[in-house]
Motif scaffolding. Structure first.
Motif, short mmCIF file in Angstrom:
data_model
loop_
_atom_site.label_atom_id
_atom_site.label_comp_id
_atom_site.label_asym_id
_atom_site.label_seq_id
_atom_site.Cartn_x
_atom_site.Cartn_y
_atom_site.Cartn_z
N GLY A 260 0.81 -1.22 0.00
CA GLY A 260 0.00 0.00 0.00
C GLY A 260 0.84 1.26 0.00
O GLY A 260 0.52 2.24 -0.68
N LYS A 261 1.94 1.26 0.76
CA LYS A 261 2.79 2.45 0.82
C LYS A 261 3.56 2.66 -0.48
O LYS A 261 3.74 3.79 -0.92
N LEU A 262 4.01 1.57 -1.09
CA LEU A 262 4.83 1.69 -2.29
C LEU A 262 4.00 1.99 -3.53
O LEU A 262 4.37 2.86 -4.33
N HIS A 263 2.88 1.31 -3.70
CA HIS A 263 2.13 1.42 -4.95
C HIS A 263 0.90 2.33 -4.86
O HIS A 263 0.36 2.73 -5.89
N ARG A 264 0.41 2.64 -3.63
CA ARG A 264 -0.77 3.49 -3.51
C ARG A 264 -0.53 4.68 -2.58
O ARG A 264 -1.48 5.34 -2.18
N ASN A 265 0.72 4.93 -2.26
CA ASN A 265 1.13 6.13 -1.52
C ASN A 265 0.32 6.31 -0.23
O ASN A 265 -0.15 7.41 0.09
N GLN A 266 0.16 5.23 0.52
CA GLN A 266 -0.63 5.30 1.74
C GLN A 266 0.11 5.96 2.90
O GLN A 266 -0.48 6.14 3.97
N ASN A 267 1.37 6.27 2.72
CA ASN A 267 2.08 6.98 3.79
C ASN A 267 1.86 8.49 3.70
O ASN A 267 2.36 9.24 4.54
N ARG A 268 1.14 8.97 2.70
CA ARG A 268 0.78 10.38 2.57
C ARG A 268 -0.69 10.47 2.18
O ARG A 268 -1.17 9.71 1.34
#
Length: 323
Positions: free
Chosen positions: A225-233
Motif C-alpha cells: 500500500g505504501k509503495l504502490h498506492r502512496n498510503q504513507n501520505r
C-alpha cells in the motif's frame, strides 16, 4: 496541560514524528488483514501517534464483518498490553503478540555501567502483596496508584520498595541500583500474570511461528500500500476526509488482490488468459486484452468515485484548512 501543540494545516491530526523522523501532522492507519489471502478485512484511522488502544476497536470492526470466524490475531509488541489482553479474553480472541520488555534486558544502566537487573529477577507474591529481591530480601508494598492509558482507561500499578540500609550493604548493589540511587523500587501492574503468560506463550515454538507468519504476510500488505498506492501520505485534511480516502484505497487494494487471486486460481487450473507472477523469477506475464480492459475500467471507476467523494467532502470542510 502546560503546553498544547496544534497543527494549523489539519486541526484533527496530532503532531509527531513519522517513520522518517520528520515532525509533521500524523494520522494512524490500521488494517486487519487475512493472512491466507492478504485481503484487508477492516480498517481504521486514529488521530494518535502510537498503536496503543487501537487493537480492540479493530477487532470489533472485523467481527462486524466476519462474525465469530475471527479466532486469533497476530500483532507486534505495540498492541500487546494488559488492557488489550483482557479485551481479547472477553471477546474469545487468541492474541499472538510479543510483550514489550519480556526479553529481560533493562534499558537503564546500573552503577557499574552494565544493564540494570530487570524486573524478571524479582519474585512477586500477589496474594501476599509482597516482593522478593534477587538477594532474597523482602520488599514491602509502598504505593498503589492508577495510571492512565492512551484510550482513556486506567490500570492499577503497585510499587514495591526496598529499605536503603539493606540496599547499601547488598552484594547486588552495583548491578541493582542506578548511579546515585540508595534504594531499589519495582512496579507491577495488577493482573500482570496475563502479561507473564503471554510472554511465555510467545517464547514457545507456536508463538515464534505465528510471529514469522505475520512478518511474511501482513507486513507485505502494508508495504504494498505504501509503495504502490502512496498510503504513507494523505491528500485530504480532517479525520473524516482521511478516513474516506483510506477507505477508497482499501477498496482498490482489495479489488486488485481479489483479481490476482482469481488469476492465480486459473493458473493452478491451467486456464489461459491472465496476469500473474512466477516465483522465484518474479516475471510478469504479458497482459491479455481482457485484462487491460478490466484494469482500465477499474481505475476509471475508482477515479470518478474519488473525485466526487472528495469534491462533496470539501464543501463541508473548513475553507481555512480544506485541501
Amino acid at each position: 496541560p502546560a503546553k498544547m501543540t496544534v497543527s494549523v494545516w489539519d486541526v484533527d491530526a496530532v503532531i509527531g514524528r513519522d517513520k522518517e523522523k520528520v515532525l509533521c501532522p500524523l494520522y494512524n492507519t490500521q488494517f486487519m488483514v487475512a493472512c491466507g489471502s492478504d485481503v484487508i478485512l477492516s480498517y481504521g484511522v486514529f488521530a494518535q501517534c502510537t498503536d496503543s488502544g487501537t487493537l480492540s476497536p479493530m477487532i470489533d470492526r472485523t467481527q462486524s464483518v466476519v462474525g465469530d470466524r475471527l479466532q486469533k490475531v497476530l500483532a507486534d509488541a505495540g498492541y500487546c498490553s494488559l488492557l488489550e489482553l483482557q479485551d481479547c479474553i472477553e471477546r474469545d480472541i487468541e492474541l499472538f503478540a510479543p510483550v514489550s520488555g519480556a526479553d529481560g534486558v533493562s534499558a537503564h544502566k546500573a552503577a557499574d555501567g552494565k544493564p540494570l537487573l530487570s524486573q524478571k529477577e524479582f519474585t512477586f507474591f500477589p496474594e501476599e502483596q509482597r516482593c522478593q529481591c534477587p538477594a532474597g530480601h523482602e520488599m514491602p508494598r509502598r504505593a498503589c496508584s492508577e495510571k492512565p492509558r492512551a484510550d482513556g482507561r486506567r490500570v492499577i500499578e503497585i510499587r514495591y520498595e526496598q529499605a536503603a540500609d539493606l540496599c547499601g550493604v547488598c552484594s547486588f548493589a552495583s548491578r541493582c541500583l542506578k548511579a546515585g540511587s540508595t534504594r531499589r523500587s519495582v512496579a507491577r501492574l495488577e493482573g500482570q500474570e496475563l502479561l507473564d503468560a503471554q510472554a511465555a506463550k510467545m517464547s514457545g515454538e507456536k508463538g515464534k511461528s505465528q510471529a514469522r507468519l505475520r512478518g511474511q504476510t501482513v507486513e507485505r500488505v502494508f508495504g504494498d500500500g505504501k509503495l504502490h498506492r502512496n498510503q504513507n501520505r494523505q491528500n485530504g485534511r480532517g479525520l473524516q476526509r482521511v478516513e474516506a480516502e483510506v477507505g477508497l484505497l482499501v477498496v482498490a487494494q482489495n479489488v486488485l488482490r481479489t483479481y490476482n487471486l482469481r488469476l492465480a486460481r486459473k493458473k493452478q487450473m491451467n486456464e489461459p488468459d491472465g496476469l500473474y507472477m512466477d516465483t522465484p523469477e518474479i516475471k510478469l506475464i504479458p497482459l491479455a486484452w481482457k485484462t487491460v480492459v478490466v484494469h482500465t475500467v477499474t481505475y476509471f471507476v475508482l477515479g470518478v468515485v474519488c473525485y466526487f467523494v472528495f469534491d462533496y467532502a470539501s464543501k463541508f470542510a473548513d475553507p481555512a484548512y480544506a485541501g
